[in-house]
Design a protein around this motif. Sequence first.
Motif, PDB file in Angstrom:
ATOM      1  N   LEU A 153      -2.737 -90.760 -17.733  1.00  0.00           N
ATOM      2  CA  LEU A 153      -1.119 -91.154 -17.634  1.00  0.00           C
ATOM      3  C   LEU A 153      -0.536 -89.791 -16.987  1.00  0.00           C
ATOM      4  CD1 LEU A 153      -0.607 -92.969 -20.584  1.00  0.00           C
ATOM      5  CD2 LEU A 153      -0.153 -93.702 -18.665  1.00  0.00           C
ATOM      6  N   ALA A 154       0.320 -90.006 -16.244  1.00  0.00           N
ATOM      7  CA  ALA A 154       1.325 -88.932 -15.624  1.00  0.00           C
ATOM      8  C   ALA A 154       2.266 -88.528 -17.006  1.00  0.00           C
ATOM      9  CB  ALA A 154       2.102 -89.408 -14.367  1.00  0.00           C
ATOM     10  N   PRO A 155       2.712 -87.334 -16.620  1.00  0.00           N
ATOM     11  CA  PRO A 155       3.716 -86.946 -18.046  1.00  0.00           C
ATOM     12  C   PRO A 155       4.831 -88.029 -17.902  1.00  0.00           C
ATOM     13  CG  PRO A 155       2.859 -85.158 -16.571  1.00  0.00           C
ATOM     14  CD  PRO A 155       2.411 -86.126 -15.895  1.00  0.00           C
ATOM     15  N   GLY A 156       5.400 -88.272 -19.172  1.00  0.00           N
ATOM     16  CA  GLY A 156       6.238 -89.260 -19.285  1.00  0.00           C
ATOM     17  C   GLY A 156       5.812 -90.705 -19.090  1.00  0.00           C
ATOM     18  N   GLY A 157       4.466 -90.994 -18.991  1.00  0.00           N
ATOM     19  CA  GLY A 157       3.890 -92.161 -18.818  1.00  0.00           C
ATOM     20  C   GLY A 157       3.597 -92.866 -20.189  1.00  0.00           C
ATOM     21  N   GLU A 197      -0.938 -89.240 -31.909  1.00  0.00           N
ATOM     22  CA  GLU A 197      -0.571 -87.822 -31.676  1.00  0.00           C
ATOM     23  C   GLU A 197      -1.391 -86.725 -31.447  1.00  0.00           C
ATOM     24  OE1 GLU A 197       1.404 -88.316 -35.629  1.00  0.00           O
ATOM     25  OE2 GLU A 197       3.400 -89.378 -34.610  1.00  0.00           O
ATOM     26  N   ALA A 198      -2.589 -86.997 -32.228  1.00  0.00           N
ATOM     27  CA  ALA A 198      -3.432 -85.943 -31.917  1.00  0.00           C
ATOM     28  C   ALA A 198      -3.932 -85.776 -30.537  1.00  0.00           C
ATOM     29  CB  ALA A 198      -4.749 -86.272 -32.909  1.00  0.00           C
ATOM     30  N   ALA A 199      -4.097 -87.098 -29.903  1.00  0.00           N
ATOM     31  CA  ALA A 199      -4.590 -87.050 -28.414  1.00  0.00           C
ATOM     32  C   ALA A 199      -3.427 -86.484 -27.361  1.00  0.00           C
ATOM     33  CB  ALA A 199      -5.007 -88.394 -27.909  1.00  0.00           C
ATOM     34  N   GLY A 200      -2.143 -86.333 -28.035  1.00  0.00           N
ATOM     35  CA  GLY A 200      -1.182 -85.708 -27.143  1.00  0.00           C
ATOM     36  C   GLY A 200      -0.039 -86.710 -26.975  1.00  0.00           C
ATOM     37  N   PRO A 231       6.139 -81.797 -19.716  1.00  0.00           N
ATOM     38  CA  PRO A 231       6.000 -80.252 -20.006  1.00  0.00           C
ATOM     39  C   PRO A 231       7.474 -79.667 -19.841  1.00  0.00           C
ATOM     40  CG  PRO A 231       4.112 -80.890 -18.533  1.00  0.00           C
ATOM     41  CD  PRO A 231       5.230 -82.202 -18.660  1.00  0.00           C
ATOM     42  N   VAL A 232       7.971 -78.770 -20.840  1.00  0.00           N
ATOM     43  CA  VAL A 232       9.036 -78.212 -20.691  1.00  0.00           C
ATOM     44  C   VAL A 232       8.851 -76.766 -19.816  1.00  0.00           C
ATOM     45  CG1 VAL A 232      10.898 -77.002 -21.992  1.00  0.00           C
ATOM     46  CG2 VAL A 232       9.481 -78.754 -23.083  1.00  0.00           C
ATOM     47  N   LEU A 233       9.751 -76.759 -18.807  1.00  0.00           N
ATOM     48  CA  LEU A 233       9.715 -75.582 -17.590  1.00  0.00           C
ATOM     49  C   LEU A 233      10.542 -74.460 -18.290  1.00  0.00           C
ATOM     50  CD1 LEU A 233       9.435 -77.637 -14.568  1.00  0.00           C
ATOM     51  CD2 LEU A 233       7.549 -76.772 -15.684  1.00  0.00           C
TER      52      LEU A 233
END
Length: 233
Positions: A153-157, A197-200, A231-233
């Motif tokens: 999955l892409a971030p936000g997916g 949640e443990a998987a991210g 990710p928070v930049l």
Amino acid sequence: MTSTEDEAESEAPSESEAGFVTTTRIFYDAIAEDYAEMFAGELTGPRDGAVLADFAELVIRAGGGQVADLGCGPGRVTGYLSSLGLPVFGVDLSEPMLAIARRENPDLCFRQGSMLELDIPDETLAGAVSWYSSIHTPVDRLPSLFTEFHRVLAPGGHLLIAFQAGDHPLTLDRPFGHPVRLDFERRRPEAMAELLEAAGFEVRSRTVREAKTELGESSAQAFLTGRKAVPVL
């Protein structure tokens, strides 16, 4: 080669397959046509269809993109997601199931493969659905399974998983008269949420509905939606 030899060869497990994967594949190879006929109208009920519609809306609102129906079986969910406007493809272990999916959805793509080792590049999907397809994975392999979902999955997916709620497995022995047997694991929604949640994943929604006894269900049904963090930049 005799027909008996042909059948033995078709059921021979791949050296790379885990035992439960082989058992699952052989089970669904045997019952594919009967299964597809029995559950042909599965998504006609408003509640289950609404869960998938809500998922599709989440994916579209997040910017859209390709979605995978993981453990797609005969392609009912794949076709339904496509009707909701998602570019979607299906993945399944069973070639007989995939043959039905391709027959019923000739405009969609279906691939043979294991959910534990997806042939999908990192961070390329906008969404993934596991509609009652994690229920044959032993609990000690669920962390690996959810990590694989997270990888593709892409971030936000977004991820949607459906499963039977409960503590004890249901075993089907010789369904439709076929000489196969398989356990259908039931899980506690809170335990599954912790594993996600443990998987991210950020768990965004939890829905549990009562069993539809008129359809032969013997346990409540659970639906969890998770999101891969940006990710928070």
